[in-house]
Write a protein that holds these residues in place. Sequence first.
Motif: not given
Length: 75
Positions: A53-66
Amino acid sequence: MFSGNRGAELAEVSALLVDESMLTGESVPVDKAPGARLSAGTVVVRGRGVATVTATTGADSVLGRIAAQLSSSGR
């Protein structure tokens, strides 16, 4: 389409085929090789993989930005 917004990097794969349609709209699953990156929302159709895993979750994820873009557009 979402370069730089990764969720995991594949270290090992065995005949890995993934569905990224939730993020890309592409209707055809794609093969992945070691070193490929996966985003949250990717679904494994066939095979196996080991990833880091290399990324953050929640609002900082791709789905969070969408979700944020949809929310700000008034939908």
